[in-house]
Write an enzyme that holds these catalytic residues in place. Sequence first.
Site: not given
Ligand SMILES: *Cc1c(COP(=O)(O)O)cnc(C)c1O
Length: 384
Positions: A49, A101, A176, A201
């Site tokens: 962990r 998001y 982000d 992504k």
């Molecule tokens: C998909 C996404 C998230 C969340 O991520 P997960 O891996 O699905 O938890 C956060 N910010 C953006 C811009 C995203 O496209």
Amino acid sequence: MSKLGFSSLAIHAGQSPDPTTGAVNVPIYATSTYVQEGIGKNKGYEYSRVSNPTRTALEESLAALEGGHSAHVFASGMAAIQAVLMRCSAGDHIICGSNVYGGTPRLFNQVLSRFGLRFTYVDTRDLGAVEKAFAREGNRTRLLFVETPTNPLMELCDLHACAALAHSFGAELVVDNTFMSPFFQRPLDLGADIVVHSTTKFLNGHSDGLGGVAVVNTEERAEQLRFQQKCTGGILSPFECFLLLRGVKTLPVRMRQHDANGRRIAQWLTTRRQVERVFYPGLTSHPQHELAKRQMTGFGSMISFETGSLERANHVLSKVRLCSLAESLGGVETLISHPATMTHAALGAEGREAIGITDGMVRISVGLEDPEDIEADLGQALLG
Ligand SMILES: *Cc1c(COP(=O)(O)O)cnc(C)c1O
């Protein structure tokens, strides 16, 4: 390793041949614990962990790509965002972009606000509005949380200016960077303190694993995030770390092709009479095209377009064959989605209207197929 170029870092940073066998790839260390030679005597690992060698390799790789001090990986993008926010205390104020998001405001409003964190949402294109939100709170704002370009409207905010503003009020800038990946945008170089990604992504790139990362610029912040990993345990498993290390090696080649296909499809969409408007920062018609050229080195492959009505959007989405109707983005395959009923359903009709998401809007994550095939598929779906 800091003198190597981006592509070399994507392949080598954090990854030297396995010392025991010479294997070129970092093994999946499927272990929860590590034998200790004596009390307090170990090889740097005690319990998975806290740390695991496959995860260490991935964290070093991602830190190098974002140009950060260190990276900390989590089981999903949301877990990474939560860990960043868990450093705050009850009463702290957070300013967040109004068009981010959908899962982010859900976490903030429905979970973290119950623990006393306070949130204000601001259109981060408007720096005057951001400054007002800071000024209203004195120095109680702990974070400015932004996304650029945003999902699905592809609006940008000026990261350099946001960093200066946040710092002048004693706050951190958190970005982000999921849509651009470090290949096209490096927020830490522009003054941000923390970069987060849904590695699910573009960083993974193959739609086969979830993950998240927070990259920080100081040892103090690194310590805080290591502590979150250890205390809350939302870490990424060694197998998922391996998949991500594998994906990241081809990030530069994938992003170049995503960008080429994205530019081409966006331009092509502007020539379709069934399309009323195209949202893509690479188009000279995009209101923030100059800012896009200044703070990004490419425009990526996320495009939204306006069909005019729910019926038209539904028609397109039900007729595509090569493009898949699905949530998520950033994979090798072209994914197409309907923000109003999918990613942004939780906002409600009023919430969507306030930020400009219409029922006729369609979002595409352009993949790496031959662009003429994507055009042919969208072309037949738009007809009729
Ligand atoms: C998909 C996404 C998230 C969340 O991520 P997960 O891996 O699905 O938890 C956060 N910010 C953006 C811009 C995203 O496209």
